[in-house]
Design an enzyme around this catalytic site. Structure first.
Site, PDB file in Angstrom:
ATOM      1  N   ALA A 145      50.959  -6.122  20.079  1.00 39.66           N
ATOM      2  CA  ALA A 145      49.620  -6.380  20.035  1.00 39.66           C
ATOM      3  C   ALA A 145      49.439  -5.153  19.011  1.00 39.66           C
ATOM      4  O   ALA A 145      48.636  -4.280  19.725  1.00 39.66           O
ATOM      5  CB  ALA A 145      48.716  -7.418  20.241  1.00 39.66           C
ATOM      6  N   GLY A 201      53.306  -6.537  23.730  1.00 40.49           N
ATOM      7  CA  GLY A 201      53.537  -8.055  22.748  1.00 40.49           C
ATOM      8  C   GLY A 201      55.258  -7.320  22.385  1.00 40.49           C
ATOM      9  O   GLY A 201      56.159  -7.791  22.397  1.00 40.49           O
ATOM     10  N   GLU A 206      48.736  -2.980  29.242  1.00 41.71           N
ATOM     11  CA  GLU A 206      47.000  -4.065  29.044  1.00 41.71           C
ATOM     12  C   GLU A 206      46.787  -3.385  30.115  1.00 41.71           C
ATOM     13  O   GLU A 206      45.455  -3.029  29.716  1.00 41.71           O
ATOM     14  CB  GLU A 206      47.826  -5.567  28.747  1.00 41.71           C
ATOM     15  CG  GLU A 206      48.848  -5.792  28.088  1.00 41.71           C
ATOM     16  CD  GLU A 206      50.329  -5.657  27.687  1.00 41.71           C
ATOM     17  OE1 GLU A 206      50.830  -6.350  27.249  1.00 41.71           O
ATOM     18  OE2 GLU A 206      50.503  -4.507  29.234  1.00 41.71           O
ATOM     19  N   GLU A 238      57.418  -7.809  25.523  1.00 39.74           N
ATOM     20  CA  GLU A 238      57.810  -8.800  25.553  1.00 39.74           C
ATOM     21  C   GLU A 238      57.956  -9.813  24.653  1.00 39.74           C
ATOM     22  O   GLU A 238      59.289 -10.434  24.867  1.00 39.74           O
ATOM     23  CB  GLU A 238      55.771 -10.253  25.417  1.00 39.74           C
ATOM     24  CG  GLU A 238      55.281  -9.659  26.934  1.00 39.74           C
ATOM     25  CD  GLU A 238      53.633  -9.399  26.415  1.00 39.74           C
ATOM     26  OE1 GLU A 238      53.663  -9.958  27.424  1.00 39.74           O
ATOM     27  OE2 GLU A 238      53.082  -8.928  25.540  1.00 39.74           O
TER      28      GLU A 238
END
Length: 258
Positions: free
Chosen positions: A64, A109, A132, A112
Site C-alpha cells: 500500500a 497489499g 506491516e 494480499e
C-alpha cells in the site's frame, strides 16, 4: 484510467497496476480504479480469464502507499482497509478465473492482492511478504484471513508477526506460489495456462471455483452437499453433453459455455 491498464485479447483480459515509479503501490485512487475494472470484467460474459500483473520488472505491487497512509486517523485507516477488502473480495468471487502474474515484489497489499487471485505464478525474482508490523500496523487488506487459509495458521503467523520477505522458492514451498518462471517467461506461461483454461468446460470451471471458495467456509457435510448440487447442475448444461460425447467419440470438445 491513470493507474490501472486493461488489455483484452479475445476471452482473456490483462489488468496491469501501472505505477512503476512507486513500485505499483496501492493508493486509494488505484484501488478505486481496480475496483471499476473488476466490476466491468465481472459483467462481461465474453471474458473467461483475467490476468493481474504489475508494470515494469521490479514489482507486482510493493504494498500500500505509505505516503498516503502516514497521515490517516483510525476512521480513515478503517475506510481504506474496507475499500481494499471489497475490491479484493470482488476479485476472489468473480466468475472468471483470475491469475496473478507476480513479476517482482508482492509485499503487504501486493501479497494480499495476489492471494485474492485463484492462482499465483511468480517470476524467479519475486519476493512475497506481509511486513506491516515493521510499520506499526497489521495487514488490513484481508491478509490475516487469506494467508492462513493458503499456507496454514503457523506459517501465516510466522510471516505476519516476523514481517520478513520470502523469495519465490520459499513461496512455492509453502504453497503461496503455484509455479515459478524466469521473468521473461512469466507472462507467456501465464497466457499459456489461460489458453488451457479456455479449452475446458466454461461453466464447469466457474462451478469448480465457486465450489472451492464457498465450500472452504462451510462445515464438511454442508460442503459435500454443495458440491453435489453443483455437480448435478452440470448435467443441465450443453457443455456436459458435448464434453462426454466428445470423449466417447475420441475428439476434442467444443464447449460453448451454456
Amino acid at each position: 484510467m491513470e493507474n490501472v491498464l486493461l488489455k483484452v485479447d479475445g476471452k482473456i483480459a490483462e489488468v496491469t497496476i501501472n505505477r512503476p515509479k512507486a513500485l505499483n503501490a496501492l493508493n486509494s485512487q488505484t484501488l478505486r480504479e481496480l475496483g471499476e475494472v473488476i466490476n466491468k470484467l465481472t459483467e462481461d460474459e465474453e471474458i473467461k480469464v483475467v490476468i493481474i500483473t504489475g508494470a515494469g520488472e521490479k514489482a507486482f505491487v510493493a504494498g500500500a502507499d505509505i505516503t498516503e497512509m502516514q497521515s490517516l486517523n483510525a476512521i480513515e485507516g478503517r475506510k481504506l482497509a474496507r475499500l481494499a477488502q471489497k475490491v479484493f473480495s470482488a476479485i476472489e468471487t468473480m466468475p472468471q478465473i483470475v491469475i496473478a502474474a507476480v513479476n517482482g515484489y508482492a509485499l503487504g497489499g501486493g501479497c494480499e492482492l495476489a492471494m485474492a487471485c485463484d492462482i499465483r505464478f511468480a517470476s524467479a525474482n519475486a519476493k512475497f511478504g506481509q511486513p506491516e508490523v515493521t510499520l506499526g500496523i497489521i495487514p488490513g487488506f484481508a491478509g490475516t484471513q487469506r494467508l492462513p487459509r493458503l499456507v496454514g495458521r503457523g506459517v501465516a503467523k510466522e510471516l505476519i508477526i516476523g514481517g520478513d520477505m520470502i523469495n519465490a522458492e520459499e513461496a512455492y514451498r509453502i504453497n503461496l506460489a503455484n509455479k515459478i518462471y524466469n521473468l521473461e517467461e512469466l507472462l507467456p506461461k501465464t497466457r499459456e495456462f489461460a489458453e488451457k483454461v479456455l479449452s475446458r468446460g466454461t461453466l464447469a470451471v466457474s462451478f469448480a471455483k465457486t465450489a472451492i471458495n464457498n465450500g472452504m467456509n462451510m462445515d464438511t457435510e454442508s460442503a459435500y452437499n454443495y458440491e453435489a448440487d453443483l455437480f448435478g447442475l452440470c448435467f443441465a448444461t450443453e457443455d456436459q453433453k458435448e464434453g462426454m460425447k466428445a470423449f466417447i467419440e475420441k475428439r476434442k470438445a467444443e464447449f460453448k459455455g451454456c
